[in-house]
Write a protein that holds these residues in place. Structure first.
Motif, short mmCIF file in Angstrom:
data_model
loop_
_atom_site.label_atom_id
_atom_site.label_comp_id
_atom_site.label_asym_id
_atom_site.label_seq_id
_atom_site.Cartn_x
_atom_site.Cartn_y
_atom_site.Cartn_z
N VAL A 36 -5.31 3.70 6.52
CA VAL A 36 -5.14 2.70 5.32
C VAL A 36 -5.70 2.83 4.02
O VAL A 36 -4.94 2.75 3.12
CB VAL A 36 -5.91 1.28 5.83
CG1 VAL A 36 -5.95 0.11 4.93
CG2 VAL A 36 -5.26 0.61 7.27
N MET B 39 -3.52 -4.21 13.70
CA MET B 39 -2.46 -4.62 12.31
C MET B 39 -3.30 -5.67 11.57
O MET B 39 -3.41 -5.51 10.22
CB MET B 39 -1.07 -5.41 12.94
CG MET B 39 -0.19 -5.53 11.83
SD MET B 39 0.81 -3.98 11.78
CE MET B 39 2.10 -4.21 12.88
N LEU C 108 -8.90 -3.95 -0.72
CA LEU C 108 -8.75 -2.78 -1.56
C LEU C 108 -7.87 -3.44 -2.68
O LEU C 108 -8.25 -2.78 -4.03
CB LEU C 108 -7.87 -1.49 -0.77
CG LEU C 108 -8.69 -0.87 0.28
CD1 LEU C 108 -7.60 -0.01 0.84
CD2 LEU C 108 -9.77 -0.18 -0.30
N ALA D 206 0.21 0.36 3.64
CA ALA D 206 -1.34 0.69 4.17
C ALA D 206 -1.38 -0.03 5.47
O ALA D 206 -1.93 0.66 6.44
CB ALA D 206 -2.25 0.18 2.94
N THR D 207 -0.97 -1.21 5.69
CA THR D 207 -0.96 -1.91 6.77
C THR D 207 -0.30 -1.26 7.94
O THR D 207 -0.84 -1.18 9.12
CB THR D 207 -0.58 -3.36 6.63
OG1 THR D 207 -1.21 -4.09 5.66
CG2 THR D 207 -0.87 -4.27 7.94
N TYR E 189 -3.44 3.52 0.94
CA TYR E 189 -3.20 2.42 -0.27
C TYR E 189 -3.45 3.30 -1.52
O TYR E 189 -2.79 2.70 -2.57
CB TYR E 189 -4.37 1.37 0.04
CG TYR E 189 -4.40 0.47 -0.85
CD1 TYR E 189 -3.71 -0.83 -1.10
CD2 TYR E 189 -5.36 0.76 -2.18
CE1 TYR E 189 -3.62 -1.55 -1.96
CE2 TYR E 189 -5.04 -0.38 -3.26
CZ TYR E 189 -4.30 -1.35 -3.22
OH TYR E 189 -4.14 -2.14 -4.25
N ALA F 229 -6.24 -3.82 9.50
CA ALA F 229 -5.49 -3.00 8.55
C ALA F 229 -5.14 -3.73 7.56
O ALA F 229 -5.29 -3.48 6.24
CB ALA F 229 -4.46 -2.07 9.11
N LEU F 230 -4.36 -5.13 7.58
CA LEU F 230 -3.88 -5.77 6.59
C LEU F 230 -5.11 -6.36 5.90
O LEU F 230 -5.28 -6.37 4.73
CB LEU F 230 -3.45 -7.15 7.12
CG LEU F 230 -3.01 -8.20 6.41
CD1 LEU F 230 -1.97 -7.66 5.16
CD2 LEU F 230 -2.22 -9.28 7.06
N VAL G 186 0.27 -2.61 -0.03
CA VAL G 186 -0.64 -3.44 0.93
C VAL G 186 0.20 -3.25 2.32
O VAL G 186 -0.23 -2.95 3.53
CB VAL G 186 -0.93 -4.85 0.68
CG1 VAL G 186 -1.26 -5.58 1.97
CG2 VAL G 186 -2.01 -5.00 -0.40
N PRO H 121 4.01 -8.23 5.30
CA PRO H 121 2.94 -7.61 6.16
C PRO H 121 2.45 -8.63 6.99
O PRO H 121 1.87 -8.48 8.33
CB PRO H 121 1.96 -6.93 4.98
CG PRO H 121 2.39 -7.73 3.91
CD PRO H 121 3.98 -8.12 3.99
N LEU I 211 -8.13 -4.96 5.29
CA LEU I 211 -8.83 -3.82 4.57
C LEU I 211 -7.85 -3.59 3.25
O LEU I 211 -8.31 -3.34 2.14
CB LEU I 211 -8.72 -2.48 5.52
CG LEU I 211 -9.38 -1.38 4.66
CD1 LEU I 211 -10.77 -1.49 4.09
CD2 LEU I 211 -9.50 -0.12 5.85
N ALA I 212 -6.43 -3.45 3.67
CA ALA I 212 -5.65 -3.26 2.35
C ALA I 212 -5.61 -4.45 1.37
O ALA I 212 -5.71 -3.99 0.19
CB ALA I 212 -4.28 -3.39 3.10
N LEU I 213 -5.75 -5.58 1.82
CA LEU I 213 -5.97 -6.63 1.15
C LEU I 213 -7.24 -6.80 0.20
O LEU I 213 -7.27 -6.88 -1.16
CB LEU I 213 -5.90 -8.01 1.75
CG LEU I 213 -4.76 -8.52 2.39
CD1 LEU I 213 -4.77 -9.82 3.28
CD2 LEU I 213 -3.87 -8.90 1.07
#
Lengths: 107, 228
Positions: free
Chosen positions: A78, B172, B182, A91-92, A82, B175-176, A88, B17, B178-180
């Motif tokens: 991730v 999933m 960031l 990365a997900t 990213y 990961a979502l 997003v 996502p 964490l990406a959010l």
């Protein structure tokens, strides 16, 4: 239909709607600028996402080194995706794919 | 109302996502519900009416163990109390002029992930709009309900033979998140996120997962008060 289930669902569902909608409808965010409430509310978003991230990762923490490594691989995927792609969505997906692949490879 | 449709579609696209994250989790909820001997209709009704993942799993556990109706309902309500903080945080970022005319309808879809995605898009400079919120919320809601239906129809044990697929789907949501995180993180918010994370761990270990979430959000928001 199980009526106990329906009653619980309706009570919880109405409460969910109230929690999510009423603060917006009543615009509780419209407080004097620069006040303590503004700082509190602007920190709520990052605080909530950080909390939910930790809460979703905690059940994956295990003494099994192979499973733990698969979690770390997912997290790294991730982070790398990213910072490379800035997306997003990508990365997900990369994180989920890398974690699933690591679980498969590490057995 | 010019530009409503593109904004709705932009919201729907942004929900992708979340759709991909929700479907497998909702699917496993449907499977779990049928394993607990609830019908397809009952499992789907829980997702349609409650629409809050973790508390739905808890509802299955409470109801199948014979807990009283009011005790079950108040437990679920306490678990979702954190959502009170989301609307004001979102509208603070959206600005004073942002319209909330149809909030009574789209705000029901303000789940953890929809809130995170909406906040992330505002932090990246996008203007707040209600059609966008409808699109974002509808995609996520449809995915949650359809995932539940698919899981309930498929029945128990369907993912048992596919552990790596199950693990990937289960990863999933972390990961979502964490990406959010960031996507909205900046230097000023680092202490807030660090405090939230640490308090969540402590609260979860000392009390329960739900308490950990509530304490983590509150502690992080309070940390925002003391920062410069």
């Amino acid at each position: 239909m199980n009526w106990d289930l329906l009653t619980v669902a309706l009570l919880a569902g109405v409460a969910n709607w109230a929690f999510r909608a009423l603060p917006i409808i009543s615009r509780t965010d419209r407080q004097p600028a620069g006040g303590w409430l503004e700082r509190f509310l602007s920190a709520t978003g990052p605080a909530a996402i950080a909390t939910l991230l930790v809460a979703s990762l905690l059940p994956l923490v295990t003494p099994d080194p192979g499973k733990l490594l698969a979690v770390v691989i997912g997290i790294v995927a991730v982070l790398v995706t990213y910072y490379r792609a800035g997306s997003v969505v990508l990365a997900t997906l990369a994180g989920a794919f890398a974690h699933g692949a690591a679980v498969w490879l590490l057995g | 109302m010019t530009g409503t449709r593109p904004l709705f579609l932009a919201g729907l696209t942004a929900s992708l996502p979340i759709v991909m994250g929700y479907f497998p989790i909702a699917f496993s909820f449907g499977v779990t519900a049928t394993r607990a001997e609830f019908t397809v209709l009952e499992a789907t009704a829980l997702s349609l009416i409650i629409y809050a993942g973790a508390s739905q799993f808890l509802a299955l556990a409470l109801l199948s163990s014979g807990a009283p109706v009011l005790v079950s309902a108040f437990t679920l309500i306490a678990m979702n109390l954190r959502h009170v903080l989301y609307g004001p945080a979102l509208m603070r970022q959206a600005g004073r002029e942002a319209s909330t005319r149809y909030a009574w309808a789209w705000a029901f879809g303000l789940t953890d992930e929809v809130f995170g995605q909406a906040l992330g898009s505002l932090a990246r400079g996008q203007r707040f709009s209600e059609p966008y919120m409808f699109g974002l919320g509808l995609g996520a809601y449809a995915s949650w309900v359809l995932g539940t239906l698919a899981g309930a129809v498929a029945g128990g044990g369907v993912l048992d033979g596919w552990p790596s697929l199950s693990a990937g789907l289960g990863f999933m949501l972390p990961a979502l998140f964490l990406a959010l995180l960031l996507s909205i993180l900046n230097r000023r918010q680092l202490p807030v996120t660090a405090v939230s994370g640490a308090v969540t761990v402590i609260g979860t270990l000392m009390f329960s997962g739900t308490t950990g979430i509530l304490l983590g959000i509150l502690a992080g928001a309070l940390a925002g008060l003391v920062r410069k």
